[in-house]
Motif scaffolding. Sequence first.
Motif, mmCIF file in Angstrom:
data_model
loop_
_atom_site.group_PDB
_atom_site.id
_atom_site.type_symbol
_atom_site.label_atom_id
_atom_site.label_comp_id
_atom_site.label_asym_id
_atom_site.label_seq_id
_atom_site.Cartn_x
_atom_site.Cartn_y
_atom_site.Cartn_z
ATOM 1 N N CYS B 170 0.851 -1.184 0.000
ATOM 2 C CA CYS B 170 0.000 0.000 0.000
ATOM 3 C C CYS B 170 0.892 1.240 0.000
ATOM 4 O O CYS B 170 2.117 1.141 0.068
ATOM 5 C CB CYS B 170 -0.959 -0.022 1.191
ATOM 6 N N ARG B 172 1.266 3.420 2.290
ATOM 7 C CA ARG B 172 1.966 3.571 3.558
ATOM 8 C C ARG B 172 3.148 2.599 3.683
ATOM 9 O O ARG B 172 4.123 2.905 4.365
ATOM 10 C CB ARG B 172 0.988 3.401 4.728
ATOM 11 N N CYS B 173 3.067 1.449 3.039
ATOM 12 C CA CYS B 173 4.219 0.531 3.010
ATOM 13 C C CYS B 173 5.450 1.267 2.476
ATOM 14 O O CYS B 173 6.557 1.058 2.945
ATOM 15 C CB CYS B 173 3.967 -0.636 2.057
ATOM 16 N N CYS B 245 4.096 -3.320 7.763
ATOM 17 C CA CYS B 245 3.371 -2.064 7.493
ATOM 18 C C CYS B 245 2.376 -1.788 8.618
ATOM 19 O O CYS B 245 1.680 -2.688 9.082
ATOM 20 C CB CYS B 245 2.645 -2.129 6.154
ATOM 21 N N VAL B 247 -0.384 -0.303 8.569
ATOM 22 C CA VAL B 247 -1.825 -0.413 8.287
ATOM 23 C C VAL B 247 -2.202 -1.701 7.558
ATOM 24 O O VAL B 247 -3.244 -2.289 7.850
ATOM 25 C CB VAL B 247 -2.371 0.854 7.573
ATOM 26 N N CYS B 248 -1.358 -2.165 6.609
ATOM 27 C CA CYS B 248 -1.744 -3.376 5.865
ATOM 28 C C CYS B 248 -0.911 -4.586 6.274
ATOM 29 O O CYS B 248 -1.063 -5.665 5.695
ATOM 30 C CB CYS B 248 -1.674 -3.135 4.358
HETATM 31 ZN ZN LIG Z 1 0.978 -1.202 3.694
#
Ligand SMILES: [Zn+2]
Lengths: 68, 270
Positions: B170, B172-173, B245, B247-248
Motif C-alpha cells: 500500500c 503507507r508501506c 506495514c 496499516v496493511c
Molecule cells: Zn501497507
Amino acid sequence: MFITVAGVKKEVKDNLTVAQLVIDEKVETPQYVTVTINDEFVDSGSFESTVLKDGDIVEFLYFMGGGQ
Amino acid sequence: MAFTNEQIERYSRHIILKEVGAKGQKKLLDASILIIGAGGLGAPAAMYLAAAGVGTIGIADADEVDLSNLQRQIIHATKDVGKAKVLSAKETMEAMNPDVTVKTYRTFVTSENIMDLIKDYDFIIDGTDNFPAKFLINDACVMAKKPFSHAGIIRFQGQLMTYVPGKGPCYRCVFKNPPPKDAVPTCKQAGVIGAMGGVIGSLQAMEAVKYILGVGQLLTGYLLTYDALKMEFRKVKLPTKTDDCEVCGANPTITELIDYEQAECDGVGL
Ligand SMILES: [Zn+2]
C-alpha cells in the motif's frame, strides 16, 4: 565498485553509505526520501549505518503530493 | 441489458477490442468509480471514465473553480469560475455521455466521511493534492478492502501506483508517514506543468478501466515515475516484504483513521 542508482549503473567508492549516496545524488529533502536496496526498504534511521555493496540496486522513492 | 444502437456506435472502438468486447463494455456500464479531487488528476480521469461509459462516477471535492485551475483542470471552463468543482465536473461528464450517472460530494475527505464515501464504489482514484488526504485514502481503502490508484504530480514529475487488497504494498508501506507540514513541496509555489495532470490522470483512468475489465497487469507492486523533462518513464519494483506495514501488515497498529494536519497552502486549489 559498481552500483545501480535509479536505473543507472555507476562506479562509486567502496564502503559508500546510503547517507553519503543521498548527498552525492543531490536528493531533494533527503530526510523524507524512501530508499530501497535490492527490493528491500532501508530503514529511514539507518542511512548512516547502511553500507553499499558491489552490485547493489538502489532506488529513491520521492513524496509527490500535488494533484489538484 | 441489451445495448441500444447508439451505444453500439458510441462504444464501437471498445467493443471491437478482444480485451473489452460487448461483455467488457457491459462491465464498464455496470461499474462505479469514485474520484477524490476534481483537479489536475481528477479532471482527465473523470473525462476518460465518462467517455468510456463507466455507469456511475462519484466525484468529491469541496472547492470552487478558480481561474488559476484552468491551466490544467480541463474538465472546467472559463465560464465555470466560481462554480463548485463537483458541479462543473458533473456538467462536463453528463454532456460527454448521457449513459453516465454522476454523483457529487461537495466535501473534503475526512476520517468522519471517507468510509461512507468509498463503500459503494468498485475502485477509487486519489486525485488529491496533499499528504493528509493521500494517507487517509490509503488507510481507508486498506481497511475497507477497496482497490485504489495513488498518484502525485509536481513540476515536471509524476508518480503512480495501484493498490489492490492482498496483492502488493500500500502507499503507507512505501512512504510510512506524511512528511511534516511544508517539509516537502506540495503547494502552489512549486508549480506543475499542465499536461502532467493529463498524463498521470489518464493513467489512473487506465488502471481503473483495466481493473474493472480484469485485463492486463496493474501497477501493483510497482511505482511508475514519469520525468517529463527527461521524457522518461520508470517502473520501479517495490519491496514485497511489507508485513511490518502499520496499516496493511500482519499486525497493524493503525486501526483507526487519522486526520493529519494540512499544510497551510493545501486545499486552495493547487
Ligand atoms: Zn501497507
